[in-house]
Design a protein around this motif. Structure first.
Motif, PDB file in Angstrom:
ATOM      1  N   VAL A  59       0.841  -1.195   0.000  1.00  0.00           N
ATOM      2  CA  VAL A  59       0.000   0.000   0.000  1.00  0.00           C
ATOM      3  C   VAL A  59       0.879   1.249   0.000  1.00  0.00           C
ATOM      4  CG1 VAL A  59      -1.706   1.331   1.302  1.00  0.00           C
ATOM      5  CG2 VAL A  59      -1.926  -1.159   1.138  1.00  0.00           C
ATOM      6  N   VAL A  60       1.932   1.224   0.782  1.00  0.00           N
ATOM      7  CA  VAL A  60       2.873   2.348   0.813  1.00  0.00           C
ATOM      8  C   VAL A  60       3.511   2.540  -0.563  1.00  0.00           C
ATOM      9  CG1 VAL A  60       5.029   3.213   1.786  1.00  0.00           C
ATOM     10  CG2 VAL A  60       3.347   2.092   3.269  1.00  0.00           C
ATOM     11  N   GLU A  61       3.910   1.446  -1.195  1.00  0.00           N
ATOM     12  CA  GLU A  61       4.514   1.537  -2.521  1.00  0.00           C
ATOM     13  C   GLU A  61       3.521   2.087  -3.542  1.00  0.00           C
ATOM     14  OE1 GLU A  61       7.591  -1.364  -3.886  1.00  0.00           O
ATOM     15  OE2 GLU A  61       6.605  -2.655  -2.411  1.00  0.00           O
ATOM     16  N   LEU A  62       2.274   1.636  -3.476  1.00  0.00           N
ATOM     17  CA  LEU A  62       1.255   2.135  -4.400  1.00  0.00           C
ATOM     18  C   LEU A  62       1.057   3.635  -4.225  1.00  0.00           C
ATOM     19  CD1 LEU A  62      -1.378  -0.734  -4.199  1.00  0.00           C
ATOM     20  CD2 LEU A  62      -0.106  -0.045  -6.234  1.00  0.00           C
ATOM     21  N   GLU A  63       1.073   4.081  -2.991  1.00  0.00           N
ATOM     22  CA  GLU A  63       0.904   5.511  -2.732  1.00  0.00           C
ATOM     23  C   GLU A  63       2.108   6.303  -3.240  1.00  0.00           C
ATOM     24  OE1 GLU A  63      -1.853   5.249   1.318  1.00  0.00           O
ATOM     25  OE2 GLU A  63       0.338   5.366   1.483  1.00  0.00           O
ATOM     26  N   ALA A  95      -2.390  -1.862 -15.365  1.00  0.00           N
ATOM     27  CA  ALA A  95      -1.797  -0.568 -15.681  1.00  0.00           C
ATOM     28  C   ALA A  95      -0.462  -0.385 -14.960  1.00  0.00           C
ATOM     29  CB  ALA A  95      -2.757   0.552 -15.284  1.00  0.00           C
ATOM     30  N   ILE A  96      -0.375  -0.903 -13.741  1.00  0.00           N
ATOM     31  CA  ILE A  96       0.866  -0.773 -12.975  1.00  0.00           C
ATOM     32  C   ILE A  96       1.982  -1.536 -13.668  1.00  0.00           C
ATOM     33  CG2 ILE A  96       1.975  -1.130 -10.737  1.00  0.00           C
ATOM     34  CD1 ILE A  96      -0.872  -1.169  -9.516  1.00  0.00           C
ATOM     35  N   GLU A  97       1.671  -2.742 -14.115  1.00  0.00           N
ATOM     36  CA  GLU A  97       2.698  -3.537 -14.782  1.00  0.00           C
ATOM     37  C   GLU A  97       3.100  -2.909 -16.117  1.00  0.00           C
ATOM     38  OE1 GLU A  97       4.048  -8.061 -15.591  1.00  0.00           O
ATOM     39  OE2 GLU A  97       1.891  -7.702 -15.421  1.00  0.00           O
ATOM     40  N   LYS A  98       2.159  -2.307 -16.811  1.00  0.00           N
ATOM     41  CA  LYS A  98       2.512  -1.638 -18.069  1.00  0.00           C
ATOM     42  C   LYS A  98       3.493  -0.498 -17.796  1.00  0.00           C
ATOM     43  CE  LYS A  98       0.754   0.626 -22.207  1.00  0.00           C
ATOM     44  NZ  LYS A  98      -0.413   1.100 -22.980  1.00  0.00           N
ATOM     45  N   ALA A  99       3.229   0.276 -16.740  1.00  0.00           N
ATOM     46  CA  ALA A  99       4.146   1.350 -16.371  1.00  0.00           C
ATOM     47  C   ALA A  99       5.518   0.789 -15.996  1.00  0.00           C
ATOM     48  CB  ALA A  99       3.561   2.152 -15.204  1.00  0.00           C
ATOM     49  N   TRP A 100       5.520  -0.343 -15.298  1.00  0.00           N
ATOM     50  CA  TRP A 100       6.783  -0.986 -14.905  1.00  0.00           C
ATOM     51  C   TRP A 100       7.546  -1.449 -16.140  1.00  0.00           C
ATOM     52  CZ3 TRP A 100       8.390  -6.101 -15.601  1.00  0.00           C
ATOM     53  CH2 TRP A 100       9.552  -6.469 -14.896  1.00  0.00           C
ATOM     54  N   ARG A 101       6.847  -2.058 -17.085  1.00  0.00           N
ATOM     55  CA  ARG A 101       7.498  -2.559 -18.292  1.00  0.00           C
ATOM     56  C   ARG A 101       8.108  -1.424 -19.108  1.00  0.00           C
ATOM     57  NH1 ARG A 101       6.647  -7.849 -19.594  1.00  0.00           N
ATOM     58  NH2 ARG A 101       5.050  -8.955 -18.394  1.00  0.00           N
ATOM     59  N   GLU A 102       7.519  -0.250 -19.005  1.00  0.00           N
ATOM     60  CA  GLU A 102       8.033   0.905 -19.749  1.00  0.00           C
ATOM     61  C   GLU A 102       9.017   1.731 -18.926  1.00  0.00           C
ATOM     62  OE1 GLU A 102       4.898   3.135 -21.564  1.00  0.00           O
ATOM     63  OE2 GLU A 102       4.096   1.387 -22.647  1.00  0.00           O
ATOM     64  N   GLY A 103       9.415   1.209 -17.761  1.00  0.00           N
ATOM     65  CA  GLY A 103      10.423   1.854 -16.944  1.00  0.00           C
ATOM     66  C   GLY A 103       9.955   3.080 -16.183  1.00  0.00           C
ATOM     67  N   LEU A 135       9.053   1.533 -10.206  1.00  0.00           N
ATOM     68  CA  LEU A 135       9.846   0.430  -9.674  1.00  0.00           C
ATOM     69  C   LEU A 135       8.957  -0.696  -9.150  1.00  0.00           C
ATOM     70  CD1 LEU A 135      12.568   2.450  -7.719  1.00  0.00           C
ATOM     71  CD2 LEU A 135      12.754   1.401  -9.984  1.00  0.00           C
ATOM     72  N   PHE A 136       7.665  -0.402  -8.946  1.00  0.00           N
ATOM     73  CA  PHE A 136       6.740  -1.393  -8.411  1.00  0.00           C
ATOM     74  C   PHE A 136       6.067  -2.121  -9.567  1.00  0.00           C
ATOM     75  CE2 PHE A 136       2.464  -2.418  -6.493  1.00  0.00           C
ATOM     76  CZ  PHE A 136       2.938  -3.404  -5.633  1.00  0.00           C
ATOM     77  N   ARG A 137       6.241  -3.435  -9.636  1.00  0.00           N
ATOM     78  CA  ARG A 137       5.741  -4.173 -10.789  1.00  0.00           C
ATOM     79  C   ARG A 137       4.225  -4.357 -10.743  1.00  0.00           C
ATOM     80  NH1 ARG A 137       8.274  -9.524 -13.648  1.00  0.00           N
ATOM     81  NH2 ARG A 137       6.642  -9.770 -15.227  1.00  0.00           N
ATOM     82  N   LYS A 138       3.726  -4.923  -9.665  1.00  0.00           N
ATOM     83  CA  LYS A 138       2.297  -5.135  -9.418  1.00  0.00           C
ATOM     84  C   LYS A 138       2.193  -5.874  -8.090  1.00  0.00           C
ATOM     85  CE  LYS A 138       2.085  -9.323 -12.331  1.00  0.00           C
ATOM     86  NZ  LYS A 138       1.380  -9.932 -13.488  1.00  0.00           N
ATOM     87  N   PRO A 139       1.002  -5.954  -7.490  1.00  0.00           N
ATOM     88  CA  PRO A 139       0.872  -6.674  -6.220  1.00  0.00           C
ATOM     89  C   PRO A 139       1.399  -8.102  -6.341  1.00  0.00           C
ATOM     90  CG  PRO A 139      -1.103  -5.399  -6.647  1.00  0.00           C
ATOM     91  CD  PRO A 139      -0.264  -5.305  -7.893  1.00  0.00           C
ATOM     92  N   ILE A 140       2.087  -8.561  -5.308  1.00  0.00           N
ATOM     93  CA  ILE A 140       2.666  -9.899  -5.359  1.00  0.00           C
ATOM     94  C   ILE A 140       1.582 -10.959  -5.459  1.00  0.00           C
ATOM     95  CG2 ILE A 140       2.771 -10.196  -2.849  1.00  0.00           C
ATOM     96  CD1 ILE A 140       5.351 -11.404  -5.481  1.00  0.00           C
ATOM     97  N   SER A 141       0.390 -10.699  -4.934  1.00  0.00           N
ATOM     98  CA  SER A 141      -0.694 -11.688  -5.037  1.00  0.00           C
ATOM     99  C   SER A 141      -1.088 -11.910  -6.495  1.00  0.00           C
ATOM    100  CB  SER A 141      -1.908 -11.250  -4.215  1.00  0.00           C
ATOM    101  OG  SER A 141      -2.447 -10.035  -4.709  1.00  0.00           O
TER     102      SER A 141
END
Length: 222
Positions: free
Chosen positions: A72-76, A132-140, A143-149
């Protein structure tokens, strides 16, 4: 229940202790340190097939993806980096409810766009729903890829009353195509999820799982 002392793991730096837990006539779970692992992680075959399922795991269900407090902290903290990839509807919900909500059982989860609808972080491209989070991660962009779950799915982590962590295989009709593709490729479920397992528990734990698989085969359990 019985235990087996595995051979020295070499660069693991310690001997492994495998605790096999039997229910009835068959082996159902094993224990590595403080992890209770369903035998299905070694016997099931699974490989995501987005071409067939179209990412329905981001849409189906009555709750969002489980989160821990650190996530949650990382998402924020990373909000401004991945928000531009989200839908306007998803952004509006997060602005109203926050990056996470608490479900009926008191657990943190990602919000949904609406009851029974998709995750707020879900996007649809070329008929496929993904994150959307993973797309942002893939495009650099983050740093947060997506929730581990989400990354670990279909492995579900369960907090046990004795303080241990359970690793279970969650079967769902939505993922039937992944079971078919996994059967064709023939690799155990845990091996197809090597990357998220290492992300969550570390490389040494994954090597312990590999050692356990080898020992279970010698024992004739798998």
């Amino acid at each position: 229940m019985f235990g087996v002392c595995l051979p020295d793991g070499g660069d693991l730096g310690k001997k492994l202790y495998l605790c096999c837990i039997h229910y009835g006539k068959g082996l159902e779970m094993i224990q590595i340190d403080d992890k209770i692992i369903s035998l299905e992680l070694f016997t099931a075959r699974f490989c995501c097939d987005l071409g067939a399922c179209r990412g329905e795991c981001c849409v189906e269900g009555n709750a969002g993806a489980p989160l821990d407090a650190e996530e949650v902290v990382e998402l924020e903290n990373e909000w401004e980096h991945y928000a531009p990839y989200m839908t306007q509807e998803g952004i509006g919900v997060v602005q109203r409810l926050g990056v996470a909500v608490t479900d009926e059982e008191g657990d943190l989860t990602t919000p949904l766009v609406a009851a029974g609808a998709e995750c707020v972080y879900a996007i649809r491209e070329n008929g496929v729903t993904w994150c959307a989070i993973e797309k942002a991660w893939r495009e650099g962009r983050t740093l947060f890829r997506k929730p581990i779950s989400c990354h670990l799915y279909p492995i579900r982590l369960v907090r046990l009353s004795n303080g241990m962590t359970g690793l279970q295989y969650h079967r769902w009709e939505v993922c039937r195509a992944a079971e078919v593709l996994g059967a064709e490729r023939g690799e155990p479920l845990y091996r197809t999820l090597r990357e998220p397992i290492i992300r969550r528990f570390g490389e040494a734990f994954f090597r312990e799982m590999e050692a356990c698989e080898a020992e279970l085969r010698k024992m004739g359990e798998i």
